[in-house]
Scaffold this motif. Structure first.
Motif, PDB file in Angstrom:
ATOM      1  N   ASP A 124       0.793  -1.307   0.038  1.00 50.98           N
ATOM      2  CA  ASP A 124      -0.295  -0.132  -0.337  1.00 50.98           C
ATOM      3  C   ASP A 124       0.570   1.655  -0.282  1.00 50.98           C
ATOM      4  O   ASP A 124       0.460   2.242  -0.238  1.00 50.98           O
ATOM      5  CB  ASP A 124      -1.166  -0.114   1.481  1.00 50.98           C
ATOM      6  N   ARG A 125       1.806   1.023   0.210  1.00 52.87           N
ATOM      7  CA  ARG A 125       3.037   2.391   1.422  1.00 52.87           C
ATOM      8  C   ARG A 125       4.445   1.959   1.097  1.00 52.87           C
ATOM      9  O   ARG A 125       5.207   1.139   1.591  1.00 52.87           O
ATOM     10  CB  ARG A 125       2.849   3.477   1.744  1.00 52.87           C
ATOM     11  N   VAL A 126       5.119   2.626   0.612  1.00 51.00           N
ATOM     12  CA  VAL A 126       6.154   2.536  -0.094  1.00 51.00           C
ATOM     13  C   VAL A 126       7.378   4.326   0.569  1.00 51.00           C
ATOM     14  O   VAL A 126       6.991   5.678   0.287  1.00 51.00           O
ATOM     15  CB  VAL A 126       7.297   2.384  -0.657  1.00 51.00           C
ATOM     16  N   VAL A 127       7.685   4.034   2.157  1.00 54.90           N
ATOM     17  CA  VAL A 127       8.517   5.532   2.526  1.00 54.90           C
ATOM     18  C   VAL A 127       9.984   4.906   2.684  1.00 54.90           C
ATOM     19  O   VAL A 127      11.019   3.723   2.903  1.00 54.90           O
ATOM     20  CB  VAL A 127       8.052   5.326   3.573  1.00 54.90           C
ATOM     21  N   LEU A 128      10.619   5.631   1.460  1.00 53.47           N
ATOM     22  CA  LEU A 128      12.400   5.322   1.266  1.00 53.47           C
ATOM     23  C   LEU A 128      12.397   6.273   2.022  1.00 53.47           C
ATOM     24  O   LEU A 128      13.395   7.712   1.306  1.00 53.47           O
ATOM     25  CB  LEU A 128      12.743   5.484  -0.444  1.00 53.47           C
ATOM     26  N   ASP A 129      13.646   6.107   2.817  1.00 50.57           N
ATOM     27  CA  ASP A 129      14.554   7.253   3.851  1.00 50.57           C
ATOM     28  C   ASP A 129      15.904   7.214   3.278  1.00 50.57           C
ATOM     29  O   ASP A 129      16.480   6.241   4.042  1.00 50.57           O
ATOM     30  CB  ASP A 129      14.158   7.093   4.955  1.00 50.57           C
ATOM     31  N   MET A 130      16.290   7.633   1.996  1.00 48.58           N
ATOM     32  CA  MET A 130      17.480   7.022   1.606  1.00 48.58           C
ATOM     33  C   MET A 130      18.742   7.569   1.012  1.00 48.58           C
ATOM     34  O   MET A 130      18.334   9.194   0.182  1.00 48.58           O
ATOM     35  CB  MET A 130      17.391   5.476   1.248  1.00 48.58           C
ATOM     36  N   LEU A 131      19.688   7.701   0.155  1.00 49.13           N
ATOM     37  CA  LEU A 131      20.648   8.484  -0.395  1.00 49.13           C
ATOM     38  C   LEU A 131      19.739   8.263  -1.022  1.00 49.13           C
ATOM     39  O   LEU A 131      20.085   9.465  -1.907  1.00 49.13           O
ATOM     40  CB  LEU A 131      21.665   7.900  -0.131  1.00 49.13           C
TER      41      LEU A 131
END
Length: 207
Positions: A175-182
């Protein structure tokens, strides 16, 4: 989080003189020490939340269960954390809802994982990807410290999301993707395949 009187094993935030904050985990027979005096854990155990307890030197402490925002600001860190104000923005923009299946990368110290787990509730599922095992271990410890144990609806996958997501999530199942990355843009192809039609991805790029 729980209600009612404090019990052994509870985390307690003590507000002392000059509004200084201390977070302890209650253990029967133990003491909390500062350079000014000592406070018996047993003086807190069994008392209701919001009680004021007195240390050996006469200092008075307000005892409360820590808020999640308090916890993430004081928890051990293996990597930089997502601060509460930023976590709130991420949850709002990504429209994370109870029961959602969410994929997160990278897990860092677990701060955003805690907010996501609270947002999806016990019926949701969170899969967090982290490249570095030492960060994953810190995150697991922090989440377990706040929730009491590692939640059964959360898993931490070691490795690169761009390579491993197809092995973990079937197409159109997220449902959701959260990308906290370079470089979040490197993951967009596999994310597009994993997301259900009409669902969304929130990305932040770290310097």
């Amino acid at each position: 989080m729980s209600r009612g009187p404090f019990a052994a094993g509870d985390r307690v935030q003590l507000t002392g003189p000059r509004a200084r904050l201390h977070t302890i985990t209650l253990e029967a027979g133990k003491q909390f020490h500062t350079h000014r005096g000592a406070l018996d854990h047993d003086a807190i155990i069994g008392e209701p939340e919001g009680s004021v307890v007195t240390a050996s030197n006469g200092d008075r402490y307000l005892a409360l269960r820590p808020l999640l925002a308090d916890f993430v600001m004081s928890m051990p860190r293996g990597a930089a954390i997502v601060y509460p104000k930023d976590a709130a923005q991420i949850l709002a923009q990504a429209d994370v809802f109870p029961g959602a299946v969410v994929v997160e990368a990278g897990v860092g110290s677990g701060a955003l994982s805690l907010w996501l787990l609270r947002a999806i509730g016990p019926e949701g599922r969170l899969v967090s990807f982290e490249r570095r095992e030492e960060f994953a271990d810190v995150a697991r410890g922090n989440v377990a410290a706040f929730t009491g144990s590692v939640p059964p609806n959360w898993s931490v996958e070691l490795g690169d999301l761009a390579e491993r997501l197809p092995d973990v999530a079937t197409p159109a199942s997220v449902d959701r993707v959260v990308l906290d990355m370079l470089a979040p843009w490197e993951c967009l192809d596999v994310v597009t395949e994993a997301l259900a039609p009409g669902e969304c991805c929130s990305a932040t790029s770290r310097p």
